[in-house]
Design a protein around this motif. Structure first.
Motif, mmCIF file in Angstrom:
data_model
loop_
_atom_site.group_PDB
_atom_site.id
_atom_site.type_symbol
_atom_site.label_atom_id
_atom_site.label_comp_id
_atom_site.label_asym_id
_atom_site.label_seq_id
_atom_site.Cartn_x
_atom_site.Cartn_y
_atom_site.Cartn_z
ATOM 1 N N MET A 22 31.126 51.306 43.364
ATOM 2 C CA MET A 22 32.110 50.495 42.966
ATOM 3 C C MET A 22 32.825 50.789 42.159
ATOM 4 N N ILE A 23 34.253 50.555 42.274
ATOM 5 C CA ILE A 23 35.371 51.074 41.401
ATOM 6 C C ILE A 23 35.389 50.399 40.135
ATOM 7 N N ARG A 24 35.352 51.041 39.153
ATOM 8 C CA ARG A 24 35.349 50.644 37.812
ATOM 9 C C ARG A 24 36.873 49.787 37.573
ATOM 10 N N HIS A 25 36.618 48.777 36.706
ATOM 11 C CA HIS A 25 37.944 47.886 36.521
ATOM 12 C C HIS A 25 37.714 47.259 35.037
ATOM 13 N N ARG A 26 38.759 46.898 34.640
ATOM 14 C CA ARG A 26 38.714 46.219 33.173
ATOM 15 C C ARG A 26 38.126 44.988 33.213
ATOM 16 N N PHE A 27 37.396 44.563 32.175
ATOM 17 C CA PHE A 27 36.864 43.332 32.014
ATOM 18 C C PHE A 27 37.930 42.421 31.747
ATOM 19 N N GLU A 28 37.906 41.124 32.584
ATOM 20 C CA GLU A 28 38.788 40.143 32.534
ATOM 21 C C GLU A 28 38.136 38.991 31.927
ATOM 22 N N PRO A 29 38.131 38.515 30.776
ATOM 23 C CA PRO A 29 37.525 37.275 30.348
ATOM 24 C C PRO A 29 38.075 36.009 30.773
ATOM 25 N N ALA A 30 39.472 36.106 31.286
ATOM 26 C CA ALA A 30 40.087 34.830 31.849
ATOM 27 C C ALA A 30 39.370 34.522 33.170
ATOM 28 N N ARG A 31 39.257 35.455 33.903
ATOM 29 C CA ARG A 31 38.558 35.373 35.295
ATOM 30 C C ARG A 31 36.983 34.691 35.156
ATOM 31 N N LEU A 32 36.193 35.278 34.129
ATOM 32 C CA LEU A 32 35.151 34.993 33.833
ATOM 33 C C LEU A 32 35.001 33.435 33.537
ATOM 34 N N LEU A 33 35.801 33.049 32.675
ATOM 35 C CA LEU A 33 35.893 31.739 32.087
ATOM 36 C C LEU A 33 36.165 30.853 33.209
ATOM 37 N N PRO A 53 43.003 21.164 35.913
ATOM 38 C CA PRO A 53 44.143 21.810 35.158
ATOM 39 C C PRO A 53 43.527 22.113 34.048
ATOM 40 N N LEU A 54 42.512 21.582 33.305
ATOM 41 C CA LEU A 54 42.102 22.226 32.030
ATOM 42 C C LEU A 54 41.481 23.513 32.229
ATOM 43 N N ALA A 55 40.651 23.791 33.193
ATOM 44 C CA ALA A 55 40.156 25.092 33.734
ATOM 45 C C ALA A 55 41.092 25.988 33.596
ATOM 46 N N LEU A 56 42.302 25.616 34.245
ATOM 47 C CA LEU A 56 43.431 26.637 34.593
ATOM 48 C C LEU A 56 44.228 26.769 33.346
ATOM 49 N N LEU A 57 44.142 25.720 32.191
ATOM 50 C CA LEU A 57 44.949 26.031 31.254
ATOM 51 C C LEU A 57 44.059 26.997 30.214
ATOM 52 N N MET A 58 42.914 26.595 30.322
ATOM 53 C CA MET A 58 41.856 27.595 29.386
ATOM 54 C C MET A 58 41.988 29.048 29.844
ATOM 55 N N ALA A 59 41.944 29.165 31.109
ATOM 56 C CA ALA A 59 42.127 30.551 31.709
ATOM 57 C C ALA A 59 43.241 31.268 31.298
ATOM 58 N N GLY A 60 44.329 30.580 31.609
ATOM 59 C CA GLY A 60 45.759 31.163 31.104
ATOM 60 C C GLY A 60 45.742 31.512 29.735
ATOM 61 N N PHE A 61 45.452 30.672 28.711
ATOM 62 C CA PHE A 61 45.233 31.023 27.407
ATOM 63 C C PHE A 61 44.452 32.362 27.229
ATOM 64 N N THR A 62 43.348 32.222 27.906
ATOM 65 C CA THR A 62 42.349 33.526 27.500
ATOM 66 C C THR A 62 42.998 34.618 28.109
ATOM 67 N N ALA A 63 43.806 34.627 29.311
ATOM 68 C CA ALA A 63 44.372 35.900 29.781
ATOM 69 C C ALA A 63 45.606 36.390 28.741
ATOM 70 N N LEU A 64 46.304 35.327 28.181
ATOM 71 C CA LEU A 64 47.439 35.692 27.169
ATOM 72 C C LEU A 64 46.695 36.202 25.775
ATOM 73 N N MET A 65 45.499 35.758 25.514
ATOM 74 C CA MET A 65 44.979 36.267 23.989
ATOM 75 C C MET A 65 44.513 37.662 24.812
ATOM 76 N N THR A 66 44.008 37.907 25.853
ATOM 77 C CA THR A 66 43.405 39.255 26.016
ATOM 78 C C THR A 66 44.537 40.206 26.261
ATOM 79 N N PHE A 67 45.789 39.910 26.792
ATOM 80 C CA PHE A 67 46.788 40.844 27.114
ATOM 81 C C PHE A 67 47.326 40.953 25.560
ATOM 82 N N LEU A 68 47.623 40.212 24.751
ATOM 83 C CA LEU A 68 47.999 40.465 23.434
ATOM 84 C C LEU A 68 47.290 41.436 22.685
ATOM 85 N N ALA A 69 45.793 41.306 22.736
ATOM 86 C CA ALA A 69 44.904 41.958 22.147
ATOM 87 C C ALA A 69 44.861 43.463 22.543
#
Length: 135
Positions: A1-12, A44-60
């Protein structure tokens, strides 16, 4: 399996959508009565939470990458290590064994130059080693 970065937004997003699918299935089977508006708001709430998590992950990750780029190299790679270890002296080079005094002594200390740096005056007393004697 190819290694990839952990994406918390996808998990959430995956977990929230699994919960919504389970809620729909339980509502359809009649085991759990869920109001209709809750399931509509959940998507829509799930999509907004995932988007916010993706943004925080990107900034970090961007912050950490910039911090690594501007961080100084490890101390072992710096040229100042030669100073820490001391320079190697060529063969036959003798270091002074007597410590140097920092306090000025007599006339040499007042003039600000070491005695070996000055040239002695010539016999005529002009102080220029015969350059200004005029004869």
């Amino acid at each position: 399996m190819i290694r990839h970065r952990f994406e918390p937004a996808r998990l959430l997003l995956g977990l929230v959508l699994l919960f919504a699918a389970a809620a729909y299935l339980m509502d359809a089977s009649g085991e759990w009565e869920v109001p209709f508006w809750v399931l509509l708001v959940l998507m829509p709430l799930a999509l907004l939470m995932a988007g916010f998590t993706a943004l925080m992950t990107f900034l970090a990750r961007r912050f950490l990458d910039r911090k690594r780029e501007t961080a100084p190299p490890p101390l072992g790679d710096l040229p100042v290590d030669d100073l820490r270890r001391g320079y190697e002296h060529p063969a036959g080079f003798a270091r002074d064994s007597a410590p140097r005094d920092s306090a000025p002594q007599g006339r040499e200390g007042r003039e600000g130059s070491a005695p070996e740096d000055r040239t002695p005056p010539d016999a005529s007393g002009s102080g220029r080693n015969g350059a200004g004697s005029g004869s």
